[in-house]
Design an enzyme around this catalytic site. Structure first.
Site, PDB file in Angstrom:
ATOM      1  N   HIS A  50       0.807  -1.122   0.032  1.00  0.00           N
ATOM      2  CA  HIS A  50      -0.117  -0.076  -0.029  1.00  0.00           C
ATOM      3  C   HIS A  50       0.909   1.309  -0.028  1.00  0.00           C
ATOM      4  O   HIS A  50       2.284   1.243   0.069  1.00  0.00           O
ATOM      5  CB  HIS A  50      -1.096  -0.046   1.097  1.00  0.00           C
ATOM      6  CG  HIS A  50      -0.084   0.272   2.485  1.00  0.00           C
ATOM      7  ND1 HIS A  50       0.445  -0.978   3.265  1.00  0.00           N
ATOM      8  CD2 HIS A  50       0.235   1.193   3.231  1.00  0.00           C
ATOM      9  CE1 HIS A  50       1.211  -0.430   4.108  1.00  0.00           C
ATOM     10  NE2 HIS A  50       0.953   0.916   4.206  1.00  0.00           N
ATOM     11  N   ASP A  52       0.858   4.963   1.923  1.00  0.00           N
ATOM     12  CA  ASP A  52       0.067   5.847   2.941  1.00  0.00           C
ATOM     13  C   ASP A  52      -0.415   7.054   2.573  1.00  0.00           C
ATOM     14  O   ASP A  52      -0.058   7.759   1.572  1.00  0.00           O
ATOM     15  CB  ASP A  52       1.234   6.274   3.947  1.00  0.00           C
ATOM     16  CG  ASP A  52       1.808   4.941   4.927  1.00  0.00           C
ATOM     17  OD1 ASP A  52       1.111   3.868   4.823  1.00  0.00           O
ATOM     18  OD2 ASP A  52       3.070   5.034   5.092  1.00  0.00           O
ATOM     19  N   HIS A 112       4.807   0.204  -0.174  1.00  0.00           N
ATOM     20  CA  HIS A 112       5.643  -0.624   0.980  1.00  0.00           C
ATOM     21  C   HIS A 112       4.669  -1.622   1.217  1.00  0.00           C
ATOM     22  O   HIS A 112       3.430  -1.539   1.455  1.00  0.00           O
ATOM     23  CB  HIS A 112       5.951   0.157   1.933  1.00  0.00           C
ATOM     24  CG  HIS A 112       5.123   1.116   2.815  1.00  0.00           C
ATOM     25  ND1 HIS A 112       4.613   2.134   2.036  1.00  0.00           N
ATOM     26  CD2 HIS A 112       4.443   0.960   3.882  1.00  0.00           C
ATOM     27  CE1 HIS A 112       3.769   2.768   3.105  1.00  0.00           C
ATOM     28  NE2 HIS A 112       3.688   2.086   3.961  1.00  0.00           N
ATOM     29  N   ARG A 122       7.455  -8.965  15.349  1.00  0.00           N
ATOM     30  CA  ARG A 122       7.835  -7.436  14.993  1.00  0.00           C
ATOM     31  C   ARG A 122       6.515  -6.470  15.486  1.00  0.00           C
ATOM     32  O   ARG A 122       5.764  -6.702  15.087  1.00  0.00           O
ATOM     33  CB  ARG A 122       8.216  -7.528  13.553  1.00  0.00           C
ATOM     34  CG  ARG A 122       8.531  -6.263  13.068  1.00  0.00           C
ATOM     35  CD  ARG A 122       9.141  -6.192  11.557  1.00  0.00           C
ATOM     36  NE  ARG A 122       9.577  -4.895  11.113  1.00  0.00           N
ATOM     37  CZ  ARG A 122       8.483  -4.086  10.683  1.00  0.00           C
ATOM     38  NH1 ARG A 122       7.338  -4.363  10.503  1.00  0.00           N
ATOM     39  NH2 ARG A 122       9.235  -2.851  10.469  1.00  0.00           N
TER      40      ARG A 122
HETATM   41  O1  AKG Z   1       5.216  -2.209   9.910  1.00  0.00           O
HETATM   42  C1  AKG Z   1       5.769  -1.455   9.146  1.00  0.00           C
HETATM   43  O2  AKG Z   1       6.987  -1.364   9.484  1.00  0.00           O
HETATM   44  C2  AKG Z   1       5.007  -0.700   8.158  1.00  0.00           C
HETATM   45  C3  AKG Z   1       3.530  -0.211   8.814  1.00  0.00           C
HETATM   46  C4  AKG Z   1       2.933   0.596   7.820  1.00  0.00           C
HETATM   47  O3  AKG Z   1       3.236   0.723   6.617  1.00  0.00           O
HETATM   48  C5  AKG Z   1       1.555   1.368   8.228  1.00  0.00           C
HETATM   49  O4  AKG Z   1       1.011   1.100   9.312  1.00  0.00           O
HETATM   50  O5  AKG Z   1       1.084   1.920   7.290  1.00  0.00           O
HETATM   51 FE   FE2 Z   2       1.948   2.084   5.650  1.00  0.00          FE
END
Ligand code: AKG
Ligand code: FE2
Length: 189
Positions: A50, A52, A112, A122
């Protein structure tokens, strides 16, 4: 973000007149993500690909690798996922859709995703910086004109963009292009 606008050639005074100059028009949001360890990580998705939606996202994580960005085809190779290295005591900053729009396409929103780790859980916290949901964001007038070129996108609010993404997904920005064919995209979505 201030430095990014300076790098686009805006003066301090012009920045003061933008959304980020008027902090009453700024809104923040946060995602807290948890990706449990998985013995077979290739068979699960942590967070699907996606971009952001806001201006910028600042990511903090617990030092377990998993974030990947999509690198477009270039001289080095074909389109590929690149794992973002874990560097202790650093934050990762992603450019979001509205920064792409505001900069008239100069700063690219980054696709990403998150993978899961075989042995370690994680955790990540993503802080999103964007406009209030009802404030329209379009290409900055300072960056468009007879010399710089036409605005590429029509203005949208953060809320409108989120709704567009829920139906059009990665085609949402394309649908906001000034010559975009929104109806055609909706039918094909
Ligand atoms: O977990 C991550 O490193 C990315 C999180 C992410 O892309 C988001 O929350 O939009
Ligand atoms: Fe994100």
């Amino acid at each position: 973000m201030h430095l990014m606008l300076l790098s686009l050639g805006l003066t301090e005074e012009e920045i003061d007149n933008t959304l980020i100059g008027d902090l009453s028009k700024i809104k923040n949001a946060m995602h807290l993500n948890s990706y449990p360890a998985c013995p077979d990580p290739d068979r699960v998705v942590g967070l699907a690909p996606h971009t952001d939606t806001g201006f910028l996202a600042v990511l903090y994580h617990n030092g377990v690798s998993g974030l990947q960005v999509l690198r477009r085809k270039d001289d080095i190779g074909p389109t590929r996922w690149v794992t973002v290295p874990v560097v202790p005591n650093t934050l990762v900053v992603n450019i979001g859709d509205l920064m792409h729009v505001l900069s008239n396409g100069t700063f690219h929103n980054v696709v990403h995703r998150s993978t899961v780790n075989k042995t370690n859980q994680r955790l990540s916290a993503a802080y999103f910086f964007g406009p209030q949901v009802d404030v329209k964001v379009g290409p900055l007038s300072e960056l468009t004109g007879p010399e710089q070129g036409l605005p590429l996108y029509r203005p949208v609010t953060w809320l409108e963009l989120q709704k567009l993404k829920s139906t059009l997904h990665d085609k949402a920005l394309q649908s906001m292009k000034i010559d975009g064919k929104i109806e055609e995209l909706r039918k094909g979505a």
